[in-house]
Design an enzyme around this catalytic site. Structure first.
Site, PDB file in Angstrom:
ATOM      1  N   HIS A 110      -1.040 -10.188  -3.794  1.00 51.06           N
ATOM      2  CA  HIS A 110      -1.943 -11.264  -3.344  1.00 51.06           C
ATOM      3  C   HIS A 110      -3.279 -10.765  -2.784  1.00 51.06           C
ATOM      4  O   HIS A 110      -3.802 -11.303  -1.807  1.00 51.06           O
ATOM      5  CB  HIS A 110      -1.246 -12.133  -2.308  1.00 51.06           C
ATOM      6  N   HIS A 180      -1.617 -21.131  -2.585  1.00 49.51           N
ATOM      7  CA  HIS A 180      -0.231 -20.732  -2.300  1.00 49.51           C
ATOM      8  C   HIS A 180       0.441 -21.723  -1.338  1.00 49.51           C
ATOM      9  O   HIS A 180       1.084 -21.317  -0.375  1.00 49.51           O
ATOM     10  CB  HIS A 180      -0.229 -19.322  -1.708  1.00 49.51           C
ATOM     11  N   GLU A 306       2.705 -21.903  -8.083  1.00 44.42           N
ATOM     12  CA  GLU A 306       1.428 -21.187  -8.052  1.00 44.42           C
ATOM     13  C   GLU A 306       0.855 -21.108  -9.469  1.00 44.42           C
ATOM     14  O   GLU A 306       1.350 -20.365 -10.300  1.00 44.42           O
ATOM     15  CB  GLU A 306       1.641 -19.790  -7.474  1.00 44.42           C
TER      16      GLU A 306
END
Length: 341
Positions: A110, A180, A306
């Site tokens: 991420h 997210h 996502e």
């Protein structure tokens, strides 16, 4: 899409002398979306029902929660969402090493230690939108090129949250940006086992022990990963042991539903996206995390859908292209639309 939304703002906190602002959208039906300029995060999403408004996203009561936020509640993650194996990739014959922040699996996750989720974005209200802008410096977290990213939020009259993500770069660089948010349509501390889910995908990407895709596209037919028709999540959670898998969508257009979640209370969320994949995450590591109203969340207490490129796509030639170049625009739109049965 039509808009008659009101947008207000208030001071939400401060960090290193910078103001954190919370923006509140309210549409004509009483639906409320709240976002902040730290991590471009969705903090609240209230859906009206007969008794009161249901907040269907997980998050924190104050800014301090978002400063740590190890679960990435509500934030925009990047420059590259999901996992990159070994934090390594090659662009135009040059090798790059980005931050390893999932050390037990030796992955980059991420965007690294200080990804897009942990920075203050510039913000402005324009017409019916809140626009967040962040400029990621050349070399930040090991990535090449200065990347300018805009994240735009809108709330429509027909109860849809529209998220637009655009980025341009000064050097070739991998980009995979997504929101997210964790959803629980009950609005309570409860398992998602009673939610039904459809994902419009004939294939998914199976993963190795380190949760990196093997590179193979596996048909969902005849497996517990087959969600092409609505499935009660509780019926397949046990057999799979928890979902953290990318689904290869059959369509990447805003006219065809990519995923649909429903709850016994009658609330439905449909997801539309221009991205090739959806990472379905069943909150396998949520247990013990304290969120809003001092609620301690449980494992499988929410789900993430996502919308993004396939994980580790920069290292898999058969996966969709992950690199953008100067003069190109990364262009990603996702819509979360809420209905009642």
């Amino acid at each position: 899409m039509s808009f008659s939304t009101t947008i207000t703002d208030k001071l939400y906190g401060k960090t290193n002398g910078e103001e954190i602002v919370q923006y509140t959208f309210t549409n004509k039906n009483g639906m409320v979306l709240k976002v902040i300029n730290f991590g471009a995060a969705i903090t609240n999403l209230y859906i009206p029902n007969e008794q009161d408004n249901i907040d269907v996203v997980l998050g924190y009561d104050n800014f301090e929660g978002y400063e740590s936020n190890r679960c990435y509640f509500g934030v925009v993650v990047g420059r590259v969402a999901n996992r990159t194996e070994g934090g390594q990739f090659n662009v135009d014959g040059k090798s790059y090493q980005v931050t390893i922040n999932e050390s037990h699996r030796n992955n980059h996750l991420h965007g690294g230690l200080r990804g897009f989720d942990k920075v203050v974005w510039k913000s402005e209200v324009k017409d019916n939108s809140v626009i967040f802008t962040y400029i990621s410096a050349d070399g930040e977290e090991g990535y090449p090129g200065e990347l300018t990213t805009q994240c735009t939020y809108q709330l429509t009259d027909d109860d849809a949250v529209v998220l637009k993500l655009n980025a341009t770069t000064t050097k070739p660089t991998p980009v995979n940006i997504c929101n997210h948010s964790y959803f629980n349509l009950s609005g309570k501390k409860s398992s998602i086992a009673d939610h039904s889910l459809m994902i419009n995908a004939d294939a998914y990407t199976p993963v190795k022990e380190n949760l990196i895709p093997t590179g193979v596209l596996c048909p969902v037919d005849g497996t517990l990963f087959d969600l092409r028709t609505p499935v009660l999540i509780g019926d397949c959670l046990q057999g799979v042991g928890g979902f953290d898998h990318n689904y290869c969508l059959n369509s990447s257009t805003l006219t065809e539903c990519a995923a649909r979640v429903s709850h016994p209370n009658g609330l439905v969320m449909e997801v539309y996206t221009t991205q090739p994949g959806i990472q379905f995450y069943s909150s396998n590591f949520l247990s013990g995390v304290v969120g809003k109203n001092n609620v301690c969340h449980e494992k499988h207490g929410a789900l993430c859908l996502e919308t993004q490129n396939y994980p580790n796509a920069v290292n898999e030639e058969s996966f969709p292209e992950a690199v953008i170049r100067p003069g190109q625009v990364y262009d990603h739109t996702t819509i979360f639309k809420f209905l009642r049965n």
